[in-house]
Scaffold this motif. Structure first.
Motif, mmCIF file in Angstrom:
data_model
loop_
_atom_site.group_PDB
_atom_site.id
_atom_site.type_symbol
_atom_site.label_atom_id
_atom_site.label_comp_id
_atom_site.label_asym_id
_atom_site.label_seq_id
_atom_site.Cartn_x
_atom_site.Cartn_y
_atom_site.Cartn_z
ATOM 1 N N ASP A 135 36.419 77.883 25.122
ATOM 2 C CA ASP A 135 37.646 79.174 25.086
ATOM 3 C C ASP A 135 38.812 78.443 25.421
ATOM 4 O O ASP A 135 38.844 77.421 25.533
ATOM 5 N N VAL A 136 39.183 79.338 24.707
ATOM 6 C CA VAL A 136 40.609 79.320 25.122
ATOM 7 C C VAL A 136 42.041 79.785 26.162
ATOM 8 O O VAL A 136 41.021 80.936 26.244
ATOM 9 N N LEU A 139 44.530 82.928 27.031
ATOM 10 C CA LEU A 139 44.789 83.364 25.397
ATOM 11 C C LEU A 139 45.843 84.537 25.733
ATOM 12 O O LEU A 139 47.450 84.081 24.214
ATOM 13 N N LEU A 210 44.120 83.917 16.075
ATOM 14 C CA LEU A 210 43.662 82.023 16.371
ATOM 15 C C LEU A 210 43.147 82.433 14.658
ATOM 16 O O LEU A 210 41.823 81.592 14.012
ATOM 17 N N ASP A 237 38.602 85.025 22.247
ATOM 18 C CA ASP A 237 38.796 83.620 22.557
ATOM 19 C C ASP A 237 37.571 82.910 23.028
ATOM 20 O O ASP A 237 37.589 81.695 23.728
ATOM 21 N N ILE A 264 47.436 75.800 21.895
ATOM 22 C CA ILE A 264 46.409 76.442 21.816
ATOM 23 C C ILE A 264 45.618 75.504 22.687
ATOM 24 O O ILE A 264 45.814 73.914 22.529
#
Length: 387
Positions: A135-136, A139, A210, A237, A264
């Motif tokens: 996962d980001v 985000l 993204l 994300d 990121i």
């Protein structure tokens, strides 16, 4: 503790700035100028201009959702800006309408759990394949305005949006990003970076950001490593990857991904046998197929509506039916379904539901199978898009 955590986050000067005044009046004038110019050019109608104008706006407020799955006693907070009725409430909804169709065309796009289950059906894997989730981090607050606007502009042009409408959408989006002010604990703040979690257009905006990053991966130095990626799917994300390669190569892959100019940062987990993604546990069988089971976080509680609630009886009856059908849709085999059904029966009994209502819901779900439920959902969605 709640206030301390909020002030800790608001003390990040990269993301937030404390204001000494209420900027509503000046911000309202700036937005009105954008709408007036678009109306004069014929980009929007008088009716749309009126819809986008909120004459008596409320002031957005910030609140936190404690992430108790991260830390039980001192959980970090997920910052949500509640902007219903705010100056840009309808503007955000309009932007979302413009961007959402482009999000749905992204190669990695996952609409929901059912969409994921449909897409991974029939995938066969080698023995050394790794299942990966990542996962980001943060985000929404990590997206720099120029990068987010660049991504939005790219997809507007790729979607053949008219020049005037593209300019208008980007102007509104830039205004939303740079004029997101709110109150907390009696003080005014302005968000300097990222987008407000809670704004209607935030998910689509983050998705496109993204989406362009993913597209750029195919033309970057990471491209050769991407050959190890057999499958890549993303829900905002959260990313699910099937990796055909070694653990060492996977670690190097993420080190390369995290070395970027897009702000990121990915955190990831991997396993040869199973991973948890969204509300699904995805397992690899001995013959290389993927099977699925329901996933519940350790911190999940039994929060089903009490059967004694004064909701309409039809609502009370529908809840067990919907939940048993949900686990039948997620569980790929009968044994897994029966295990989850036993747990679900107990949770409904604890909330006061009758044995009869639970049994009726159970048998309705048991008469189905995963494939048929996914086909029904797919057909309903296709019919809805046609309409």
């Amino acid at each position: 503790m709640y206030v301390t955590e909020a002030l800790r986050q608001l003390g990040n000067r990269t993301c937030y700035k404390k204001l000494t005044y209420n900027p509503l009046s000046s911000f309202r004038s700036e937005l009105q100028k954008i709408l007036d110019v678009a109306l004069e050019k014929g980009t929007i109608s008088k009716q749309l201009s009126e819809v986008l104008t909120i004459h008596e706006p409320t002031i957005s407020t910030l609140y936190l959702l404690p992430k108790i799955h991260k830390h039980a006693t001192r959980p970090p907070g997920r910052p949500i800006i509640s902007g219903r009725g705010s100056l840009v409430d309808n503007v955000c909804k309009f932007i979302d309408i413009q961007l959402k169709p482009m999000v749905e065309m992204l190669p990695s796009y996952i609409r929901d759990t059912s969409d994921l289950l449909q897409k991974i059906q029939g995938i066969n894997l080698e023995e050394d394949t790794l299942l990966v989730t990542c996962d980001v981090e943060s985000l929404y607050t990590s997206i720099r305005h120029e990068a987010g606007l660049r991504a939005t502009k790219f997809f507007l042009e790729a979607n053949n949006t008219s020049q005037d409408m593209s300019v208008f959408v980007l102007q509104l989006l830039q205004f939303v990003l740079t004029h997101n002010f709110f109150t907390f604990n009696g003080s005014f703040y302005l968000q300097l970076q990222g987008t407000a979690m809670g704004a209607a257009c935030a998910p689509a905006y983050a998705n496109l950001f993204l989406g362009l990053w993913e597209r750029d991966l195919l033309t970057s130095e990471v491209c050769t490593t991407m050959d190890h990626v057999l499958y890549w799917a993303r829900y905002i994300d959260d990313i699910f990857i099937i990796w055909q390669g070694s653990q060492k190569e996977l670690i190097t892959f993420f080190e390369t991904l995290n070395n970027n100019l897009c702000n990121i940062k990915l955190t990831y987990t991997f396993d040869r046998q199973k991973v948890d993604f969204l509300d699904v546990t995805i397992r690899k069988t001995v013959d290389g197929h993927l099977c699925t089971d329901l996933y519940r976080k350790d911190t999940a509680v039994n929060a089903y509506l009490q059967a004694s609630s004064m909701h309409p009886k039809s609502t009370i009856r529908a809840i067990p039916i919907g939940q048993f059908l949900r686990i039948r849709r997620i569980c790929s085999d009968d044994a897994t379904f029966e295990k989850q059904a036993d747990l679900l029966k107990q949770r409904f009994l604890e909330r006061g539901y009758s044995h009869r209502a639970i049994k009726r819901a159970y048998w309705r779900a048991k008469s189905k199978n995963q494939s048929s439920l996914l086909d029904i959902k797919r057909n309903k969605e296709s019919d809805g898009m046609t309409r």
